[in-house]
Enzyme design. Structure first.
Site, PDB file in Angstrom:
ATOM      1  N   SER A 151       0.809  -1.218   0.000  1.00  0.00           N
ATOM      2  CA  SER A 151       0.000   0.000   0.000  1.00  0.00           C
ATOM      3  C   SER A 151       0.843   1.269   0.000  1.00  0.00           C
ATOM      4  O   SER A 151       0.324   2.354  -0.263  1.00  0.00           O
ATOM      5  CB  SER A 151      -0.959   0.025   1.197  1.00  0.00           C
ATOM      6  OG  SER A 151      -0.272   0.358   2.374  1.00  0.00           O
ATOM      7  N   LYS A 189       1.401   4.209   7.371  1.00  0.00           N
ATOM      8  CA  LYS A 189       0.619   5.056   6.474  1.00  0.00           C
ATOM      9  C   LYS A 189       1.072   6.521   6.601  1.00  0.00           C
ATOM     10  O   LYS A 189       1.769   6.896   7.549  1.00  0.00           O
ATOM     11  CB  LYS A 189      -0.869   4.974   6.829  1.00  0.00           C
ATOM     12  CG  LYS A 189      -1.523   3.634   6.529  1.00  0.00           C
ATOM     13  CD  LYS A 189      -1.651   3.369   5.045  1.00  0.00           C
ATOM     14  CE  LYS A 189      -2.358   2.051   4.770  1.00  0.00           C
ATOM     15  NZ  LYS A 189      -1.591   0.897   5.173  1.00  0.00           N
TER      16      LYS A 189
END
Length: 230
Positions: A151, A189
């Protein structure tokens, strides 16, 4: 490497498929794992699929296929790999040139961090890794994590990379952080604060941004370096 919840779910699916020939429903999985919502099951299923343990077949109800099992379920837990020790010359070649020593420090690798679906927080040391001192700041403690998932691939962070993290509980917008979600799941993230909410952004359009109330997210550290093996 699977978290306890992921292993529990895979074990439950495996046993039910052996007994009934079909996988359990999401409601049955939720009840078996004592979770409050199906979204938790969805995250676990996606994580198992990302790690190659299951496959979901499109356009079919309850279409889950087990691709492989961990050693603890497949009966190979006692397997021990053979190690071959490689040799190296005991003498220095005559024309070898001296090089400047590089200052390095050993950091603990505190398990794996998901660059994808969050995984349960891992706080035990799995091994150590030598890190150039230039990556480390003079302030704060540091640790390393192995990346699982893709991701953050557009930020240059690939599956299998080792990220170097400086411990901190604060972050600025745009920082790549280790975020602890609901005191259970850890993920890597990009951090964005939006009023009383925190957005955890992926660097891959396949993954959606997660927006959570700020009390549900705790910053555990900030990315300061990366080590890649080829």
């Amino acid at each position: 490497m699977l978290t306890k919840k992921q292993l529990d779910l895979l074990t439950f699916i495996h046993k039910r498929m052996q007994r009934d020939g079909v996988p359990p429903s999401f409601d049955e999985m939720k009840e078996a794992l004592n979770l409050r919502s199906k979204s938790g099951i969805h995250r676990l299923i996606t994580a198992l699929e990302e790690r190659g343990f299951i496959r979901r077949l499109a356009h079919r109800a309850r279409a889950i296929e087990i691709v492989k099992l961990p050693e603890s379920l497949s009966g190979n837990a006692g397997f021990t790999p053979k190690v071959i020790n490689g040799g190296r010359p005991e003498t220095t070649p005559r024309d070898a040139m001296p090089i400047e020593p590089v200052h390095a420090m050993e950091l603990p690798v505190m398990g794996q961090i998901a660059a994808g679906v969050p995984i349960e927080a891992i706080s035990h040391t799995s091994r150590h890794i030598a890190v150039p001192g230039s990556m480390l700041s003079s302030q704060g403690n540091h640790y390393a994590l192995e990346v699982k998932g893709d991701s953050m691939i557009n930020a240059g962070i690939n599956d299998g990379d080792v990220v170097i993290i400086r411990e901190t509980n604060t972050a600025q917008n745009g920082d790549i952080v280790v975020a602890l979600v609901e005191d259970q799941e850890a993920t890597l993230k990009t951090f964005r604060r939006k009023g009383n909410s925190i957005a955890l952004e992926a660097a891959n359009p396949v993954y959606e941004t997660r927006v959570l109330p700020d009390h549900m997210v705790k910053v555990q550290g900030r990315l300061v370096g990366l080590i890649r093996s080829y």
